[in-house]
Design an enzyme around this catalytic site. Structure first.
Site, PDB file in Angstrom:
ATOM      1  N   ARG A  92       0.596  -1.412  -0.011  1.00 37.02           N
ATOM      2  CA  ARG A  92      -0.010  -0.062  -0.004  1.00 37.02           C
ATOM      3  C   ARG A  92       1.198   1.475  -0.139  1.00 37.02           C
ATOM      4  O   ARG A  92       1.633   1.719   1.158  1.00 37.02           O
ATOM      5  CB  ARG A  92      -0.857   0.063   1.158  1.00 37.02           C
ATOM      6  CG  ARG A  92      -1.739   1.763   1.336  1.00 37.02           C
ATOM      7  CD  ARG A  92      -2.931   0.852   2.405  1.00 37.02           C
ATOM      8  NE  ARG A  92      -2.412   1.301   3.621  1.00 37.02           N
ATOM      9  CZ  ARG A  92      -3.917   0.413   4.427  1.00 37.02           C
ATOM     10  NH1 ARG A  92      -4.962   1.583   4.080  1.00 37.02           N
ATOM     11  NH2 ARG A  92      -3.039   0.511   5.947  1.00 37.02           N
ATOM     12  N   ASP A 122      -4.809   3.946  14.261  1.00 34.12           N
ATOM     13  CA  ASP A 122      -3.617   4.379  12.477  1.00 34.12           C
ATOM     14  C   ASP A 122      -4.500   4.638  12.834  1.00 34.12           C
ATOM     15  O   ASP A 122      -5.005   6.208  12.969  1.00 34.12           O
ATOM     16  CB  ASP A 122      -4.219   3.276  11.967  1.00 34.12           C
ATOM     17  CG  ASP A 122      -5.072   3.034  11.155  1.00 34.12           C
ATOM     18  OD1 ASP A 122      -5.775   3.480  11.456  1.00 34.12           O
ATOM     19  OD2 ASP A 122      -5.225   2.374  10.511  1.00 34.12           O
TER      20      ASP A 122
END
Length: 453
Positions: free
Chosen positions: A156, A367
C-alpha cells in the site's frame, strides 16, 4: 453498450506472480535522463539507502515525476473544487457522464493471477500509509524489507495527496505515491508487483494510476498488465465511482476493498459543515449494520460480483440516498466517547512523531484513520453545537479541559523521558490546531510532516 476500453480487453491469463521476490540489475537511464542524478535526496543518513536510492532508481523516479506530477496537481485541485461544491450544498451522486460504463454488462476486470489471493497463500503485506510514518528511515527500511523477503508482497503506497519532502526533482518534492510505488516496481519487476491503492476520490485518479503503471511497464520491459492493484474504497466520492475506478484501472485492476474507519473519516470530513444531518455519535456506536455503512459494503460487494466474479447480473442494490443516510445512525455522543477521541488523536500524534504508525488507545490499536476520524468528529461536534447525552454542549473549552487531562496522563507516563515529553506537547499543539481552530486541515499529519519530520 458503451465502448470498451482497450485496457480491458484481455491481458494474458497465465500467472504473473512468482513464488519469490526477485531483484533486478540496475537499468540504464531513460534516453532523456541526464548523466547526474536528477533527484536531490535530503534528510538524515539512512543505513541501506544506497541499495534502494541507486542512481538508476532515482532516474526512474525523476522520469515518473516529470511525466505525472502535473496531472496529479490538477487532480488535487479538482478534489478541492468538488469538496467546496459539496460544502455549498451539492450532494455526491452517481455520475451521469459515466452512466454508459455502469450500464455496460460486458466489461470485466481481467482474470487474476493464480495463487496470490488464494486462501492460505503465503503473501506479505507492506503499508507505507496509514500504519506507517514518513520518516525517511521508514521509507527506505520498508523497501529494504521488501527486497529481503522471499515471498510475494502486496504494497500500500501513500495516497496522491501526500508528498515525499526528502526526494526533490526540479526543486519540487516528489509525490509520495510515486516514490513508494516507483521504488517497489523498480526493484521487484519480476515478482508482480501488486498494490493496494488508498484514498482515491475519483475515477480520473484511477486513470492516473493506470498511466503510471503502463509507463513503468514500458520502461522496465514488463508485459502490459503485469502490475495489478486492488483499490481501497475509503472515500464517499470513490464509492459513487467504484465501477468507473475499476474500468479506468483497466488491465491493472484486481478488485475493491472496504475500509470502514477511513470511510467514516471521509463522511465526517466531506459533510462536516452540513449540519446535524451528517453528525455521527460516538465511534463505538457506529457499527457495520447502520444503514449508510451497510449500503456502502453492499455496493462494493455488488460491484465485485459484477465486474470481478462476472456473476453480478441485476440492478444495483443501493441508491445515492442510501449511501448518504447518515441521519439514520442511532446513538449519542457521550463524555466517555469524547474523551476517547481526544486520547486517540493525541496519543497517535505522539507515536507518529516518534516514528510509530500505530498506537494502543482504550485497548484498541489505532492508526492514522482512527486519529483522523477522532479529531474530525471533535471539530464537527463543535461546529454543529452537538450536545453530549447529558445535555452539555461540546465546546472548545470542554475539549481543552479533556486535552489537559490526557496530556497530564501522557506526561506522567513519559516520566523522565524528556524526548517523549516534548513529543506529547507537540502532539497537543497539533491536535488543537486540527480540532479546535476554525480552519479545518484536510489531513492531520501534513502539518506535522512539514514541520517536525
Amino acid at each position: 453498450m458503451c465502448q470498451q476500453s482497450s485496457r480491458l480487453r484481455g491481458p494474458a491469463e497465465e500467472s504473473i506472480v512468482t513464488t519469490t521476490i526477485q531483484t533486478r540489475p540496475p537499468l540504464p537511464a531513460p534516453p532523456s535522463a541526464p548523466a547526474t542524478s536528477p533527484v536531490r535526496v535530503t534528510g538524515p543518513a539512512v543505513p541501506g539507502a544506497d541499495e534502494i536510492l541507486t542512481p538508476a532508481a532515482l532516474r526512474f523516479l525523476a522520469d515518473l515525476h516529470r511525466r505525472f506530477a502535473g496531472r496529479r496537481a490538477e487532480l488535487l485541485a479538482a478534489r478541492q473544487e468538488r469538496r467546496q461544491r459539496i460544502a455549498d450544498g451539492e450532494n455526491p451522486d452517481f455520475l451521469p457522464e459515466t452512466k454508459a460504463i455502469r450500464d455496460d454488462p460486458e466489461w470485466r476486470v481481467p482474470p487474476l493471477p493464480a495463487g496470490l489471493l488464494d486462501p492460505g497463500a503465503d503473501v506479505g503485506r507492506a503499508d507505507f500509509e496509514d500504519t506507517a510514518t514518513p520518516h525517511l528511515v521508514n521509507v527506505v527500511t520498508g523497501q529494504l524489507d521488501l527486497r529481503a523477503t522471499h515471498r510475494p508482497a502486496i504494497v500500500r503506497p501513500r495516497g496522491w495527496h501526500l508528498t515525499e519532502k526528502h526526494l526533490r526533482v526540479d526543486d519540487q518534492p516528489m509525490a509520495a505515491a510515486l516514490v513508494d510505488a516507483g521504488l517497489y516496481v523498480f526493484h521487484h519487476a519480476g515478482a508482480g508487483p501488486w498494490f493496494r491503492l488508498p484514498k482515491l476520490e475519483s475515477h480520473q485518479e484511477a486513470r492516473l494510476w493506470h498511466d503510471v503503471f503502463a509507463h513503468a511497464e514500458d520502461v522496465l520491459g514488463l508485459e502490459r498488465g503485469t502490475i495489478r492493484a486492488t483499490v481501497i474504497v475509503e472515500t464517499i466520492t470513490a464509492a459513487f465511482e467504484a465501477e468507473e475506478i475499476l474500468y479506468e484501472l483497466g488491465e491493472h485492476a484486481a478488485g475493491l476493498e472496504a475500509d470502514e474507519s477511513d470511510y467514516l473519516f471521509s463522511i465526517v470530513k466531506t459533510f462536516r459543515s452540513r449540519g446535524r444531518r451528517f453528525v455521527l455519535p460516538d465511534r463505538s456506536a457506529v457499527t457495520a449494520d447502520v444503514p449508510f455503512l451497510r449500503a456502502y459494503t453492499e455496493l462494493l460487494a455488488y460491484t465485485e460480483r459484477r465486474r470481478v466474479d462476472g456473476d453480478g447480473a441485476g440492478r444495483r442494490p443501493v441508491t445515492a440516498a442510501d449511501l448518504l443516510d447518515v441521519a439514520a445512525t442511532p446513538g449519542m455522543v457521550t463524555e466517555d466517547g469524547l474523551r476517547g477521541s481526544v486520547a486517540v488523536a493525541i496519543g497517535y500524534l505522539e507515536a507518529w512523531l516518534g516514528g510509530r504508525g500505530t498506537v494502543t488507545a482504550g485497548g484498541l490499536v489505532a492508526d492514522t484513520a482512527a486519529a483522523e476520524l477522532a479529531r474530525s468528529q471533535i471539530w464537527q461536534w463543535i461546529e454543529t453545537e452537538t450536545p453530549l447525552d447529558d445535555g452539555r454542549l461540546i465546546t472548545p473549552r470542554l475539549v481543552r479541559y479533556l486535552v489537559e487531562e490526557e496530556v497530564e496522563r501522557l506526561l506522567a507516563e513519559a516520566g523522565e523521558d524528556a524526548e517523549r515529553g516534548g513529543r506529547v506537547e507537540t502532539a497537543r499543539r497539533l491536535f488543537e490546531e486540527a480540532a479546535l481552530e476554525p480552519a479545518y486541515p484536510t489531513f492531520l499529519t501534513i502539518a506535522a510532516y512539514a514541520r517536525h519530520v
